[in-house]
Design a protein around this motif. Structure first.
Motif, PDB file in Angstrom:
ATOM      1  N   GLN A  82       8.301 -14.651   5.015  1.00 59.29           N
ATOM      2  CA  GLN A  82       7.569 -13.519   4.448  1.00 59.29           C
ATOM      3  C   GLN A  82       8.584 -12.552   3.855  1.00 59.29           C
ATOM      4  OE1 GLN A  82       4.149 -12.273   5.094  1.00 59.29           O
ATOM      5  NE2 GLN A  82       3.477 -14.311   5.707  1.00 59.29           N
ATOM      6  N   VAL A  83       8.279 -12.022   2.689  1.00 61.59           N
ATOM      7  CA  VAL A  83       9.194 -11.022   2.102  1.00 61.59           C
ATOM      8  C   VAL A  83       8.423  -9.734   1.819  1.00 61.59           C
ATOM      9  CG1 VAL A  83      10.776 -10.473   0.211  1.00 61.59           C
ATOM     10  CG2 VAL A  83      10.609 -12.820   1.043  1.00 61.59           C
ATOM     11  N   MET A  84       8.971  -8.637   2.330  1.00 64.70           N
ATOM     12  CA  MET A  84       8.366  -7.331   2.124  1.00 64.70           C
ATOM     13  C   MET A  84       9.379  -6.470   1.363  1.00 64.70           C
ATOM     14  SD  MET A  84       6.732  -4.949   5.068  1.00 64.70           S
ATOM     15  CE  MET A  84       5.547  -6.094   5.749  1.00 64.70           C
ATOM     16  N   MET A  85       8.968  -5.918   0.216  1.00 68.25           N
ATOM     17  CA  MET A  85       9.910  -5.115  -0.570  1.00 68.25           C
ATOM     18  C   MET A  85       9.728  -3.629  -0.224  1.00 68.25           C
ATOM     19  SD  MET A  85      11.189  -7.626  -2.157  1.00 68.25           S
ATOM     20  CE  MET A  85      12.371  -6.822  -3.207  1.00 68.25           C
ATOM     21  N   HIS A  95       5.854  -2.158  -8.272  1.00 69.35           N
ATOM     22  CA  HIS A  95       4.967  -2.862  -7.346  1.00 69.35           C
ATOM     23  C   HIS A  95       4.495  -4.184  -7.955  1.00 69.35           C
ATOM     24  CE1 HIS A  95       0.872  -3.722  -5.765  1.00 69.35           C
ATOM     25  NE2 HIS A  95       1.486  -3.514  -4.603  1.00 69.35           N
ATOM     26  N   ASP A  96       4.017  -4.100  -9.218  1.00 71.35           N
ATOM     27  CA  ASP A  96       3.493  -5.295  -9.879  1.00 71.35           C
ATOM     28  C   ASP A  96       4.559  -6.362 -10.033  1.00 71.35           C
ATOM     29  OD1 ASP A  96       1.214  -3.858 -10.022  1.00 71.35           O
ATOM     30  OD2 ASP A  96       1.304  -3.457 -12.182  1.00 71.35           O
ATOM     31  N   GLN A  97       5.783  -5.905 -10.383  1.00 73.45           N
ATOM     32  CA  GLN A  97       6.886  -6.850 -10.573  1.00 73.45           C
ATOM     33  C   GLN A  97       7.191  -7.587  -9.264  1.00 73.45           C
ATOM     34  OE1 GLN A  97      10.697  -5.187 -11.451  1.00 73.45           O
ATOM     35  NE2 GLN A  97      11.229  -6.809 -12.915  1.00 73.45           N
ATOM     36  N   ALA A  98       7.262  -6.823  -8.177  1.00 71.53           N
ATOM     37  CA  ALA A  98       7.566  -7.426  -6.870  1.00 71.53           C
ATOM     38  C   ALA A  98       6.497  -8.445  -6.486  1.00 71.53           C
ATOM     39  CB  ALA A  98       7.671  -6.334  -5.807  1.00 71.53           C
ATOM     40  N   MET A  99       5.230  -8.065  -6.690  1.00 69.70           N
ATOM     41  CA  MET A  99       4.139  -8.956  -6.323  1.00 69.70           C
ATOM     42  C   MET A  99       4.142 -10.215  -7.192  1.00 69.70           C
ATOM     43  SD  MET A  99       3.223  -7.382  -3.845  1.00 69.70           S
ATOM     44  CE  MET A  99       1.720  -7.447  -2.919  1.00 69.70           C
ATOM     45  N   GLY A 102       6.428 -12.878  -6.064  1.00 70.73           N
ATOM     46  CA  GLY A 102       6.105 -13.527  -4.800  1.00 70.73           C
ATOM     47  C   GLY A 102       6.348 -12.727  -3.539  1.00 70.73           C
ATOM     48  N   ALA A 103       6.379 -11.411  -3.638  1.00 66.46           N
ATOM     49  CA  ALA A 103       6.526 -10.609  -2.416  1.00 66.46           C
ATOM     50  C   ALA A 103       5.195 -10.621  -1.650  1.00 66.46           C
ATOM     51  CB  ALA A 103       6.906  -9.180  -2.777  1.00 66.46           C
ATOM     52  N   ASN A 104       5.289 -10.559  -0.336  1.00 64.81           N
ATOM     53  CA  ASN A 104       4.075 -10.551   0.474  1.00 64.81           C
ATOM     54  C   ASN A 104       3.511  -9.151   0.646  1.00 64.81           C
ATOM     55  OD1 ASN A 104       5.972 -12.862   1.638  1.00 64.81           O
ATOM     56  ND2 ASN A 104       3.808 -13.495   1.681  1.00 64.81           N
ATOM     57  N   ASP A 105       4.421  -8.170   0.587  1.00 62.55           N
ATOM     58  CA  ASP A 105       3.963  -6.788   0.760  1.00 62.55           C
ATOM     59  C   ASP A 105       4.934  -5.840   0.066  1.00 62.55           C
ATOM     60  OD1 ASP A 105       2.364  -4.713   1.516  1.00 62.55           O
ATOM     61  OD2 ASP A 105       2.210  -5.381   3.614  1.00 62.55           O
ATOM     62  N   PHE A 106       4.545  -4.593  -0.017  1.00 65.01           N
ATOM     63  CA  PHE A 106       5.332  -3.616  -0.768  1.00 65.01           C
ATOM     64  C   PHE A 106       5.221  -2.270  -0.060  1.00 65.01           C
ATOM     65  CE2 PHE A 106       5.970  -0.563  -4.183  1.00 65.01           C
ATOM     66  CZ  PHE A 106       7.021  -1.119  -4.903  1.00 65.01           C
ATOM     67  N   LEU A 107       6.381  -1.680   0.289  1.00 59.48           N
ATOM     68  CA  LEU A 107       6.372  -0.375   0.959  1.00 59.48           C
ATOM     69  C   LEU A 107       7.198   0.616   0.158  1.00 59.48           C
ATOM     70  CD1 LEU A 107       7.035  -1.331   4.699  1.00 59.48           C
ATOM     71  CD2 LEU A 107       4.857  -0.696   3.673  1.00 59.48           C
ATOM     72  N   THR A 108       6.820   1.891   0.234  1.00 55.67           N
ATOM     73  CA  THR A 108       7.639   2.909  -0.447  1.00 55.67           C
ATOM     74  C   THR A 108       8.361   3.756   0.587  1.00 55.67           C
ATOM     75  OG1 THR A 108       5.593   4.163  -0.625  1.00 55.67           O
ATOM     76  CG2 THR A 108       6.409   3.160  -2.632  1.00 55.67           C
ATOM     77  N   LYS A 109       9.582   4.166   0.198  1.00 54.52           N
ATOM     78  CA  LYS A 109      10.359   5.070   1.054  1.00 54.52           C
ATOM     79  C   LYS A 109       9.812   6.473   0.894  1.00 54.52           C
ATOM     80  CE  LYS A 109      14.725   2.581   1.029  1.00 54.52           C
ATOM     81  NZ  LYS A 109      16.136   2.606   0.599  1.00 54.52           N
ATOM     82  N   PRO A 110       9.832   7.333   1.851  1.00 56.13           N
ATOM     83  CA  PRO A 110      10.311   7.087   3.216  1.00 56.13           C
ATOM     84  C   PRO A 110       9.374   6.124   3.963  1.00 56.13           C
ATOM     85  CG  PRO A 110       9.320   9.269   3.032  1.00 56.13           C
ATOM     86  CD  PRO A 110       9.393   8.718   1.659  1.00 56.13           C
ATOM     87  N   VAL A 111       9.994   5.189   4.711  1.00 54.33           N
ATOM     88  CA  VAL A 111       9.205   4.165   5.391  1.00 54.33           C
ATOM     89  C   VAL A 111       8.412   4.794   6.541  1.00 54.33           C
ATOM     90  CG1 VAL A 111       9.332   2.048   6.747  1.00 54.33           C
ATOM     91  CG2 VAL A 111      10.851   2.386   4.796  1.00 54.33           C
ATOM     92  N   ASN A 112       7.129   4.472   6.540  1.00 51.98           N
ATOM     93  CA  ASN A 112       6.283   4.901   7.653  1.00 51.98           C
ATOM     94  C   ASN A 112       6.426   3.841   8.753  1.00 51.98           C
ATOM     95  OD1 ASN A 112       4.195   5.443   9.415  1.00 51.98           O
ATOM     96  ND2 ASN A 112       2.773   6.058   7.781  1.00 51.98           N
ATOM     97  N   PHE A 113       7.204   4.181   9.797  1.00 53.84           N
ATOM     98  CA  PHE A 113       7.542   3.164  10.802  1.00 53.84           C
ATOM     99  C   PHE A 113       6.341   2.726  11.631  1.00 53.84           C
ATOM    100  CE2 PHE A 113      11.797   4.339   9.648  1.00 53.84           C
ATOM    101  CZ  PHE A 113      12.473   3.133   9.757  1.00 53.84           C
ATOM    102  N   VAL A 114       5.401   3.636  11.809  1.00 57.50           N
ATOM    103  CA  VAL A 114       4.189   3.272  12.560  1.00 57.50           C
ATOM    104  C   VAL A 114       3.447   2.172  11.800  1.00 57.50           C
ATOM    105  CG1 VAL A 114       2.014   4.137  13.494  1.00 57.50           C
ATOM    106  CG2 VAL A 114       4.033   5.616  13.476  1.00 57.50           C
ATOM    107  N   GLU A 115       3.304   2.373  10.490  1.00 61.07           N
ATOM    108  CA  GLU A 115       2.622   1.406   9.640  1.00 61.07           C
ATOM    109  C   GLU A 115       3.383   0.079   9.616  1.00 61.07           C
ATOM    110  OE1 GLU A 115       2.211   2.859   5.626  1.00 61.07           O
ATOM    111  OE2 GLU A 115       1.513   0.911   4.919  1.00 61.07           O
ATOM    112  N   LEU A 116       4.695   0.187   9.500  1.00 60.97           N
ATOM    113  CA  LEU A 116       5.541  -1.011   9.440  1.00 60.97           C
ATOM    114  C   LEU A 116       5.401  -1.825  10.726  1.00 60.97           C
ATOM    115  CD1 LEU A 116       7.709  -2.730   8.018  1.00 60.97           C
ATOM    116  CD2 LEU A 116       9.453  -1.230   8.988  1.00 60.97           C
TER     117      LEU A 116
END
Lengths: 124, 458
Positions: A82-85, A95-99, A102-116
Motif C-alpha cells: 500500500q502506498v500513501m502519499m 492529489h490527482d497525479q498521485a492517485m 497508483g497511490a492508495n491514499d493521500f494526506l496533507t501536512k500537517p499530518v493528523n495522527f489520529v486519522e493516520l
C-alpha cells in the motif's frame, strides 16, 4: 505490520516513534525510515516482502515521491505494498497525479495522527 | 493731308492707349486742343485755296506737337512712334527747301524725294500698327498677370483656410494625446501598485510554504510532548518514591506539560497565519460559475455579523441592504468572492464596534447608531458593489497601506493583516476588477468593488 516512512526531514523519525510509541511497544506497528527516494528503493530491494505499507512525502530533493511511486508500481506489480502519499501542497492537481500513478491514499501536512492511526489500523 | 492724318492718329492713339481722359486730364486737354488745331489748319488750307507756303505751318505745328509729346514723362512708351514720324517730317521739310532754293535740282530729283516721303509716311503707319500690336500684347500680359494674381490670391486664401483647419486638427490631437498621456500615467501607477501587490502576494505564499514544514514539527512535537508528560505522570505513580517527591516531580511535569500546551497554542496561531498566507496562492485556482451575487453578499453579511455577535454579545449594528435585482447571476469564483465579502463585512463591523466603544467611553449615553450597508448595481456590463460603514474611518496614511499584506490596525493577535491584501488579489487578479476605498476619518468608510461581467459559457 511493517511500515516504511519516506521523508527528507530526519525529525520525522523521532516524531513517528513518539507518536506511535504504544503501538510500537506492543508490536502492533513496526516502522522503518528512509530519507530519500533512492534510499527507500534500496531498502525495498532487501526487505520487499516485509513492507506492507509505504508512507511517502512528495516534495523531496532528488527522486520525488511521485517518481518513487511510479518505480514501485513498475517493479513490483504483484503483491504491491500500500502506498500513501503525504504532501504540504494539498491542491487537487497533486492529489490527482498521485492517485493516477497508483497511490492508495493521500494526506496533507500537517499530518493528523489520529486519522493516520485509524487508517493504518483499518488496513491492518 | 498727310500731316493732318498723322496728327489726328497720333493724338487719337495716345489718348486711347494711356487713357488720358481719366489718367491725365490735363494732358488730355492739350491733346484735344491740338486735334482741334489740326482740324482748323486743314480747313484753313482748303478755304485759303491750298497756298504753297502752307506746309510750313504744318511743319511748325507738328514739330511742336512731337517735341511736346516727346518731352512728356507719361508718353515715354510712344517715343519710338514719335521718332518714326521724324523721317517723314525731315524729308518733307528738305523737299520743300530744295523746291525753293534749288528748283533745278528739285526738278531732277523731286520724284525720288516724294517717293522717300511716301515711304516715310508709310513707315509712320507701320510703326503705328506695330505699336498697337505691342500694346495689345502688353495689355494681354497685364490681364494674364492680373488673372494670375487673382488665382494666386484665391489659392493663398484656400491654403490659409487649410492651414487653419490643420492647426485646429493638430490642437485637438495634441489635447487628446495629452489626455492619453495622463491616462497612461495613472494606469502605470496602478500597474506598479498592483505589480507590487502581486509580488508581495507571491512572496508571502512562498514564505508561508517554507515556514509551514518547520512549524508542523513544532506543533507535532509539542503535542506529542504533552502526551509524553501524561505517560510520565502515570509511570511516576508506579514507583516507590515518597509522596512528597512524587508531588514535586508531578508539579514539574505539570509545568512542562503547560509549557508544551503554550507552545502548541502559539504554534497553532502561527499556523493559522500561515494558512491565511497560503490562501493567497490558491486564488483563482477554481472555476468561475454563475452566482446570485445579492444572495451571496447577504449570506456573508449575516455570517460576519453573527460571527461577531457570538464573540461579543453587546455588539449590534443595523444591516442595510440596497440590492439591484437586475444584478442576478454573475460569473465569479464564489468561494473567493465570499472571502472578500467576509473580510469587508468583518472590517466594517469591527470599525462600527470600535467607534461605539470609543464614544461610549467618553459619554455612556451616546446615541450613535452603528450601520453597515451593502449595495449592488449593474450597468454598462459591470457589477458594482459597495460596502459602507459609519465607523471609525481611516486617515490617508492608513488607506495607503491597507492592501499590503500584514498591515493591520487591530491589536496583536486580532488580525493577521492578510484579509484586505487577499481581497485585493481576488478582485484584481481573480476577477480582473478593481477594489477601491474611500474614507472620511471618524465618519465613514466605503469599499468599492467593480467587476467586469463576463458572459457565462453555456
Amino acid at each position: 505490520m511493517k511500515i516504511l516512512v519516506v521523508d527528507d526531514e530526519e525529525d520525522v523519525k523521532s516524531l513517528f516513534e513518539q507518536k506511535f510509541r504504544r503501538e510500537i511497544r506492543s508490536g502492533q506497528f513496526e516502522f522503518s525510515f528512509s530519507f530519500s527516494g533512492e534510499q527507500a528503493l534500496a531498502y525495498l530491494a532487501d526487505h520487499h516482502s516485509e513492507v506492507v505499507m509505504i508512507l511517502s512525502d512528495i516534495n523531496m530533493p532528488g527522486m520525488s515521491g511521485i517518481e518513487l511511486l511510479k518505480t514501485i508500481r513498475k517493479d513490483h506489480p504483484q503483491a504491491p505494498p500500500q502506498v500513501m502519499m503525504i504532501t504540504a501542497y494539498g491542491d487537487s492537481a497533486n492529489h490527482d497525479q498521485a492517485m493516477e500513478f497508483g497511490a492508495n491514499d493521500f494526506l496533507t501536512k500537517p499530518v493528523n495522527f489520529v486519522e493516520l492511526k485509524e487508517k493504518l489500523i483499518e488496513i491492518l | 493731308m498727310g500731316y493732318f492724318l498723322i496728327a489726328l492718329f497720333l493724338v487719337q492713339y495716345i489718348r486711347s492707349a494711356i487713357q488720358t481722359k481719366t489718367q491725365h486730364p490735363e494732358l488730355d486737354k492739350i491733346l484735344l486742343y491740338s486735334r482741334y488745331a489740326s482740324i482748323a489748319l486743314l480747313s484753313v488750307y482748303y478755304i485759303a485755296d491750298e497756298p504753297e507756303w502752307y506746309n510750313w505751318l504744318w511743319y511748325v505745328f507738328l514739330s511742336a506737337l512731337l517735341v511736346y509729346c516727346y518731352l512728356r514723362e507719361e508718353m515715354k512708351p510712344f517715343r519710338t512712334l514719335i521718332q518714326g514720324v521724324i523721317p517723314y517730317l525731315v524729308i518733307s521739310v528738305i523737299t520743300d527747301i530744295l523746291e525753293m532754293v534749288a528748283p533745278a535740282f528739285y526738278k531732277e530729283w523731286g520724284d525720288y524725294l516724294h517717293i522717300a516721303g511716301f515711304f516715310a509716311f508709310a513707315l509712320c503707319f507701320v510703326l503705328w500698327f506695330y505699336a498697337r500690336k505691342q500694346q495689345k500684347v502688353l495689355l494681354k500680359e497685364r490681364e494674364d498677370r492680373l488673372r494670375d494674381e487673382l488665382a494666386s490670391k484665391a489659392q493663398k486664401e484656400s491654403l490659409e483656410y487649410l492651414v487653419a483647419e490643420r492647426t485646429q486638427e493638430l490642437t485637438l490631437q495634441k489635447e487628446e494625446l495629452q489626455k492619453t498621456i495622463e491616462e497612461l500615467k495613472s494606469t502605470q501607477n496602478q500597474l506598479i501598485q498592483s505589480e507590487k501587490m502581486a509580488s508581495l502576494g507571491e512572496l508571502t505564499a512562498g514564505i508561508a510554504h517554507e515556514i509551514q514544514n518547520p512549524l508542523n514539527f513544532v506543533n507535532n512535537f509539542s503535542e506529542v510532548s504533552v502526551e509524553l508528560c501524561q505517560e510520565l505522570e502515570e509511570e511516576i505513580d508506579k514507583t516507590d518514591l515518597p509522596d512528597s517527591d512524587k508531588d514535586y516531580i508531578k508539579e514539574i511535569i505539570g509545568d512542562l506539560s503547560q509549557n508544551q500546551q503554550k507552545i502548541t497554542h502559539h504554534g497553532k496561531r502561527a499556523d493559522s497565519i500561515v494558512k491565511g498566507m497560503l490562501q493567497h496562492s490558491r486564488i483563482s485556482s477554481g472555476e468561475k460559475e454563475p452566482v446570485e451575487i445579492n444572495a451571496l453578499a447577504d449570506e456573508y453579511m449575516r455570517l460576519a455579523y453573527h460571527g461577531l455577535r457570538a464573540k461579543d454579545k453587546e455588539f449590534n449594528s443595523a444591516l442595510l441592504t440596497d440590492f439591484d435585482p437586475s444584478v442576478g447571476k454573475v460569473n465569479v469564483l464564489p468561494q473567493d468572492l465570499g472571502r472578500v465579502f467576509l473580510n469587508l463585512f468583518t472590517n466594517a463591523f469591527y470599525a462600527v464596534a470600535e467607534k461605539k466603544r470609543m464614544l461610549t467611553e467618553k459619554d455612556p449615553s451616546t446615541n450613535y447608531k452603528p450601520e453597515v450597508k451593502i449595495s449592488t448595481r449593474k450597468f454598462d456590463n459591470k457589477l458594482y458593489i459597495r460596502v459602507t460603514d459609519n465607523g471609525t474611518g481611516m486617515p490617508d496614511h492608513v488607506i495607503a497601506k491597507i492592501f499590503q499584506p500584514f498591515f493591520t490596525t487591530k491589536p496583536t493577535g486580532q488580525g493577521t493583516g492578510l484579509g484586505l491584501s487577499m481581497s485585493y488579489d481576488i478582485i484584481t487578479g481573480g476577477h480582473g476588477g478593481v477594489l477601491d476605498v474611500e474614507s472620511v476619518p471618524g465618519e465613514q468608510t466605503e469599499f468599492k468593488i467593480t467587476i467586469p461581467i463576463t458572459e457565462s459559457l453555456e
